[in-house]
Design a protein around this motif. Structure first.
Motif, short mmCIF file in Angstrom:
data_model
loop_
_atom_site.label_atom_id
_atom_site.label_comp_id
_atom_site.label_asym_id
_atom_site.label_seq_id
_atom_site.Cartn_x
_atom_site.Cartn_y
_atom_site.Cartn_z
N GLN A 185 0.86 -1.19 0.00
CA GLN A 185 0.00 0.00 0.00
C GLN A 185 0.90 1.23 0.00
O GLN A 185 1.70 1.42 0.91
CB GLN A 185 -0.90 0.00 1.25
CG GLN A 185 -1.92 1.13 1.21
CD GLN A 185 -2.79 1.22 2.46
OE1 GLN A 185 -2.75 2.21 3.18
NE2 GLN A 185 -3.60 0.20 2.71
N VAL A 186 0.76 2.05 -1.03
CA VAL A 186 1.66 3.19 -1.21
C VAL A 186 0.89 4.42 -1.69
O VAL A 186 -0.24 4.30 -2.19
CB VAL A 186 2.76 2.88 -2.26
CG1 VAL A 186 3.70 1.79 -1.76
CG2 VAL A 186 2.15 2.49 -3.60
N CYS A 201 5.80 -4.45 -9.02
CA CYS A 201 4.77 -5.19 -8.28
C CYS A 201 3.98 -6.10 -9.22
O CYS A 201 3.66 -7.24 -8.87
CB CYS A 201 3.86 -4.22 -7.53
SG CYS A 201 4.68 -3.48 -6.12
N LYS A 202 3.69 -5.60 -10.41
CA LYS A 202 2.95 -6.42 -11.38
C LYS A 202 3.76 -7.68 -11.70
O LYS A 202 3.25 -8.80 -11.71
CB LYS A 202 2.71 -5.59 -12.65
CG LYS A 202 1.77 -6.24 -13.61
CD LYS A 202 1.47 -5.31 -14.76
CE LYS A 202 0.62 -6.03 -15.80
NZ LYS A 202 0.63 -5.39 -17.08
N VAL A 208 -1.04 -3.45 -5.75
CA VAL A 208 -0.74 -2.11 -5.23
C VAL A 208 -2.03 -1.43 -4.82
O VAL A 208 -2.94 -1.24 -5.64
CB VAL A 208 -0.02 -1.25 -6.30
CG1 VAL A 208 0.20 0.17 -5.79
CG2 VAL A 208 1.32 -1.89 -6.68
N CYS A 209 -2.13 -1.11 -3.53
CA CYS A 209 -3.26 -0.32 -3.03
C CYS A 209 -2.80 1.13 -2.97
O CYS A 209 -1.71 1.42 -2.45
CB CYS A 209 -3.69 -0.78 -1.64
SG CYS A 209 -4.56 -2.34 -1.67
N GLN A 254 -4.56 1.79 -14.17
CA GLN A 254 -3.13 1.45 -14.02
C GLN A 254 -2.96 0.11 -13.29
O GLN A 254 -1.85 -0.35 -13.09
CB GLN A 254 -2.38 2.53 -13.22
CG GLN A 254 -2.48 3.93 -13.77
CD GLN A 254 -2.22 3.99 -15.25
OE1 GLN A 254 -1.13 3.65 -15.71
NE2 GLN A 254 -3.22 4.38 -16.02
N GLY A 255 -4.06 -0.46 -12.81
CA GLY A 255 -3.97 -1.73 -12.09
C GLY A 255 -3.91 -1.54 -10.58
O GLY A 255 -3.72 -2.49 -9.84
N GLY A 256 -4.03 -0.29 -10.11
CA GLY A 256 -4.01 -0.02 -8.67
C GLY A 256 -5.40 -0.12 -8.07
O GLY A 256 -6.41 -0.13 -8.78
#
Ligand code: NAP
Length: 319
Positions: A185-186, A201-202, A208-209, A254-256
């Motif tokens: 989480q960022v 991360c991917k 990713v949160c 973005q995948g977040g």
């Protein structure tokens, strides 16, 4: 509603459930008294939020637990399992033997048998009970994670992860972990896009949160660069959306997984309306031009006597 979130800690047998990813509410930093936040949390469950982000630091674990109990009592949900509750280990407990007792204390405050996700809040250890002058101690990345793994094995945390970890710290963790982290989480928003971390991360299967997705709008004096970005405002006007919706949608594309805080009923609902439309490649390209600036920097936890001598060192140059 699209269901596109399947993650867990490979090897742990624990999985984050996909259906909860789309409705997440942060609980840090509101200026409202806790007693006024509680009914709004229940409202959030009624509005469809299913994922609540709390932490020892925020002092909101009790009201999150009370909101869960009230939602059950009012029949808004049939079972606690319909909710996804995240809490975090504070830096004063970031030490191998302190992790399990800290989670037990969080569970007591929440009134729950387990959390869905337990995160190490920062890769930093501070001295316990030292409230006035914070003293940082050495953070043991491996030992602290072993404590987290024990929480997962005991079923007290369905999944475990970290927060505010750079690619370098994630690499060290992955080299030493038996159970890899499910989540990092960022801070992630249009003004801090973190492309390198997102790709890392991917590649490693870490979700990713995104905290402060709106740049903690209104929280830091003079820092409104996210919601008031002219580029974002132009896109929002053209699409008949709000700037907040555009940034939340952008994070999702973005995948977040954005964790947004609002204790305003209308804005709570507005922030959920990001699932049935898409930003075009051209709009995403414009967002990439937004100047970059990290907002969340714990300057008081770095310095000559601390483990990290500078923010540059804390973030391993990813600043
Ligand atoms: N892991 C970490 O270190 C860390 C650090 C920071 C935050 N977090 C987590 O992430 C959550 C969210 O981050 P955040 O609280 O820093 O900030 P944020 O969600 O980026 O911004 C919250 C602010 O935006 C306003 N807002 C919400 N929706 C809006 C909308 N549609 N239009 C305009 N304004 C809107 C809110 O006011 P109203 O309530 O009046 O709507 C509030 O002042 C936190 O609550 C916490 O759970 C984690």
């Amino acid at each position: 509603m699209a269901i596109d979130f399947a993650c867990g800690n490979p090897g742990s047998g624990a999985e984050l459930r996909p259906q909860d990813a789309n409705h997440r509410l942060g609980t840090a930093g509101s200026k409202l008294p806790l007693a006024e936040q509680l009914p709004l949390l229940v409202e959030a469950i009624a509005a469809g939020y299913r994922h609540f982000d709390t932490a020892t630091l925020y002092g909101t674990e009790e009201i999150v637990g009370q909101a869960v109990a009230e939602a059950l009592g009012r029949g808004l949900i049939k079972s606690r399992d319909e909710l996804f509750i995240t809490t975090k280990l504070w830096c004063s407990d970031a030490e191998h033997d302190l992790v399990l007792p800290a989670l037990n204390e969080s569970l007591r405050k929440l009134g729950l048998q387990y959390v869905d996700l337990y995160l190490i809040h920062w890769p930093i250890r501070i001295q316990k009970d030292d409230t006035n002058s914070i003293k940082t101690l050495h953070f043991d990345i491996k030992g602290t994670w072993e404590g987290m793994e024990e929480c997962c094995r005991r079923g007290l945390a369905k999944s475990i992860g970290v927060s505010n970890y750079s690619c370098a710290k994630l690499s060290t963790l992955l080299e030493n972990a038996t159970i890899p982290p499910a989540v990092n989480q960022v801070e992630l928003n249009v003004s801090w896009q973190q492309q390198k971390l997102m790709e890392f991360c991917k590649d490693k299967g870490i979700h990713v949160c995104a905290f402060s997705p709106l740049g903690a709008y209104g929280s830091y004096s003079g820092y409104n660069v996210v919601v008031e970005s002219p580029i974002l405002k132009d896109i929002a006007t053209a699409r008949n959306k709000t700037a907040a919706q555009v940034v939340l949608r952008w994070i999702r594309q973005q995948g977040g997984i954005p964790i947004v805080r609002s204790f305003n009923k209308e804005r709570m609902k507005q922030n959920l309306q990001i699932f049935d439309w898409e930003l075009t490649d051209e709009e995403v390209g414009k967002i990439q031009q937004i100047p970059q600036q990290r907002a969340c920097n714990p300057a008081n936890l770095v310095g000559p006597h601390a483990q990290y001598k500078s923010l540059e060192e804390l973030w391993d140059g990813e600043i």
